[in-house]
Design an enzyme around this catalytic site. Structure first.
Site, PDB file in Angstrom:
ATOM      1  N   ASP A   4      55.029 105.975  43.301  1.00  0.00           N
ATOM      2  CA  ASP A   4      54.019 106.528  44.208  1.00  0.00           C
ATOM      3  C   ASP A   4      52.629 106.422  43.591  1.00  0.00           C
ATOM      4  O   ASP A   4      52.484 106.444  42.368  1.00  0.00           O
ATOM      5  CB  ASP A   4      54.369 108.002  44.493  1.00  0.00           C
ATOM      6  N   ARG A   9      46.252 105.542  46.369  1.00  0.00           N
ATOM      7  CA  ARG A   9      45.175 106.282  45.689  1.00  0.00           C
ATOM      8  C   ARG A   9      44.545 105.452  44.576  1.00  0.00           C
ATOM      9  O   ARG A   9      43.342 105.459  44.370  1.00  0.00           O
ATOM     10  CB  ARG A   9      45.720 107.601  45.114  1.00  0.00           C
ATOM     11  N   ASN A  47      58.209 104.943  56.003  1.00  0.00           N
ATOM     12  CA  ASN A  47      56.994 104.160  55.753  1.00  0.00           C
ATOM     13  C   ASN A  47      56.548 103.310  56.952  1.00  0.00           C
ATOM     14  O   ASN A  47      55.422 102.815  56.980  1.00  0.00           O
ATOM     15  CB  ASN A  47      57.159 103.263  54.518  1.00  0.00           C
ATOM     16  N   ARG A  63      53.143 104.008  58.688  1.00  0.00           N
ATOM     17  CA  ARG A  63      51.838 103.584  58.172  1.00  0.00           C
ATOM     18  C   ARG A  63      51.194 102.584  59.142  1.00  0.00           C
ATOM     19  O   ARG A  63      51.844 102.130  60.076  1.00  0.00           O
ATOM     20  CB  ARG A  63      52.023 102.965  56.788  1.00  0.00           C
ATOM     21  N   ARG A 106      59.259 110.381  39.427  1.00  0.00           N
ATOM     22  CA  ARG A 106      58.289 110.150  40.500  1.00  0.00           C
ATOM     23  C   ARG A 106      56.900 110.144  39.894  1.00  0.00           C
ATOM     24  O   ARG A 106      56.524 111.076  39.181  1.00  0.00           O
ATOM     25  CB  ARG A 106      58.360 111.217  41.579  1.00  0.00           C
TER      26      ARG A 106
HETATM   27  C1  FPP Z   1      53.848 104.456  47.402  1.00  0.00           C
HETATM   28  O1  FPP Z   1      52.470 104.508  47.138  1.00  0.00           O
HETATM   29  C2  FPP Z   1      54.307 103.113  47.328  1.00  0.00           C
HETATM   30  C3  FPP Z   1      54.912 102.421  48.321  1.00  0.00           C
HETATM   31  C4  FPP Z   1      55.176 102.920  49.681  1.00  0.00           C
HETATM   32  C5  FPP Z   1      55.322 101.045  48.130  1.00  0.00           C
HETATM   33  C6  FPP Z   1      55.983 100.749  46.818  1.00  0.00           C
HETATM   34  C7  FPP Z   1      55.839  99.343  46.640  1.00  0.00           C
HETATM   35  C8  FPP Z   1      55.473  98.721  45.535  1.00  0.00           C
HETATM   36  C9  FPP Z   1      55.278  99.321  44.207  1.00  0.00           C
HETATM   37  C10 FPP Z   1      55.232  97.293  45.652  1.00  0.00           C
HETATM   38  C11 FPP Z   1      56.117  96.430  44.923  1.00  0.00           C
HETATM   39  C12 FPP Z   1      57.552  96.593  45.046  1.00  0.00           C
HETATM   40  C13 FPP Z   1      58.369  95.555  44.958  1.00  0.00           C
HETATM   41  C14 FPP Z   1      59.807  95.715  44.906  1.00  0.00           C
HETATM   42  C15 FPP Z   1      57.817  94.194  44.879  1.00  0.00           C
HETATM   43  P1  FPP Z   1      51.545 105.087  48.257  1.00  0.00           P
HETATM   44  O2  FPP Z   1      51.052 103.940  49.070  1.00  0.00           O
HETATM   45  O3  FPP Z   1      52.252 106.132  49.038  1.00  0.00           O
HETATM   46  O4  FPP Z   1      50.389 105.701  47.425  1.00  0.00           O
HETATM   47  P2  FPP Z   1      49.509 106.954  47.821  1.00  0.00           P
HETATM   48  O5  FPP Z   1      50.431 108.143  47.816  1.00  0.00           O
HETATM   49  O6  FPP Z   1      48.496 107.003  46.730  1.00  0.00           O
HETATM   50  O7  FPP Z   1      48.914 106.678  49.162  1.00  0.00           O
END
Ligand code: FPP
Length: 243
Positions: free
Chosen positions: A21, A25, A69, A72, A189
Site C-alpha cells: 500500500d 500517496r 479496486n 478506482r 502492510r
Molecule cells: C495500493 O496503493 C496498491 C495497489 C492497489 C496496487 C499494487 C500494485 C503494485 C505494487 C504494482 C505492481 C504489482 C505487480 C504484481 C506488478 P494505493 O494506490 O492504494 O496507494 P494509496 O493508499 O497511497 O492511494
C-alpha cells in the site's frame, strides 16, 4: 527440512504475505500521477522477490489488485491492468531463470483475455520451479474467494461427492484459491494503515502482523530482513499456553 541459507534469520517466516500500500500517496507527494507510484511499486516487487531466498522465505504472496479496486477511476484501473501485462512480459525470463514459481489467485472472470493468457503462460513456464513460490493476488478478495469456494463445495455435496457431516476445518481450505500453499506466517502492510482489507482472512487466522509506515515504493530488502528478524523473536502459540 527446508534448505535455509546461512544468511536467513533463524526461525524466520517461511511464508510472507504483503499488502503493498501507499503507491498513490508516494506519487502524489512527488506531484506525479498515481500510476507513477504503481510503476515504482512494481520495481520493488522485483527487489523483494530476489531477496526471498537469502531470507529463507519460500512463499511470497502479494496483493496486487483487490476485488474492491475496480471502484478506482477508469484511468487508474486501465493503467494497472496494462502494468500487470507489461510486468509479466518483462519479468517472465528473470523469474524463470531465478527459479521462481508464479501462481495467481483471485477471480479471473473480470480480467481481459490478453492478461489471462499472459498469466496462464507465466504459470506454465515457471511450473517446474521451486526456489521461491510467488503468488500474485489479482482481482482477489477473501470474501469472494470463500464464496466461490463454498459454491464449489456445495456443488460437490449436491452431486454426492462430499457428505455434509464430513465438512470440517480441513475441507474448506481445499476449495480456496490458495489450496496448494501453506498459511502465511507473517503478513506485512505498508503505508501506515492498520487494516487487512479482505486479504487472506481464512489463511491468516494465526499469522503475525506488521503494519509499517513505509510507503510501498520505498520498501527495501533490508526492511524486509528486519521484519523477518523481528518475527523470529515472536512467540507463536496458536492459542495454546506455553509450557
Ligand atoms: C495500493 O496503493 C496498491 C495497489 C492497489 C496496487 C499494487 C500494485 C503494485 C505494487 C504494482 C505492481 C504489482 C505487480 C504484481 C506488478 P494505493 O494506490 O492504494 O496507494 P494509496 O493508499 O497511497 O492511494
Amino acid at each position: 527440512m527446508q534448505d535455509r541459507p546461512s544468511s536467513a534469520p533463524e526461525g524466520g517466516p517461511r511464508h510472507v504475505a504483503i499488502i503493498m500500500d501507499g503507491n498513490g500517496r508516494w506519487a502524489t507527494m512527488r506531484g506525479r500521477p498515481r500510476l507513477f507510484g504503481h510503476h515504482a511499486g512494481a520495481r520493488r516487487v522485483r527487489e523483494v522477490v530476489e531477496a526471498c531466498p537469502g531470507l529463507g522465505i519460500k512463499y511470497l504472496t502479494i496483493f496486487a489488485f483487490s476485488t474492491e479496486n475496480w471502484k478506482r477511476t477508469q484511468t487508474e484501473v486501465a493503467g494497472l491492468m496494462s502494468l500487470f501485462r507489461r510486468y509479466i512480459v518483462k519479468e517472465t525470463r528473470a523469474l524463470s531463470q531465478r527459479g521462481v514459481r508464479v501462481r495467481f489467485i483471485g477471480d479471473r472472470v473480470r480480467l481481459d483475455a490478453k492478461l489471462i493468457a499472459l498469466m496462464d503462460d507465466l504459470e506454465a513456464v515457471t511450473a517446474g520451479n521451486d526456489r521461491v513460490h510467488l503468488t500474485i493476488a489479482l482481482n482477489y478478495g477473501s470474501r469472494d474467494e470463500v464464496a466461490r469456494a463454498t459454491k464449489r463445495l456445495a456443488q460437490d455435496v449436491a452431486e454426492g461427492r462430499l457428505r455434509p457431516e464430513d465438512v470440517d476445518e480441513e475441507t474448506l481450505p481445499r476449495y480456496l484459491d490458495t489450496h496448494v500453499l501453506p498459511d502465511p506466517d507473517l503478513v506485512i502492510r505498508t503505508s501506515g494503515e492498520a487494516r487487512i482489507s479482505n486479504f487472506l482472512l481464512w489463511q491468516s487466522a494465526y499469522a503475525e502482523y506488521e503494519f509499517i509506515d513505509t510507503l510501498w515504493p520505498d520498501f527495501t530488502a533490508d526492511e524486509l530482513r528486519g521484519l523477518c528478524v523481528s518475527y523470529s523473536t515472536r512467540d507463536r502459540r496458536f492459542g495454546a499456553v506455553k509450557t
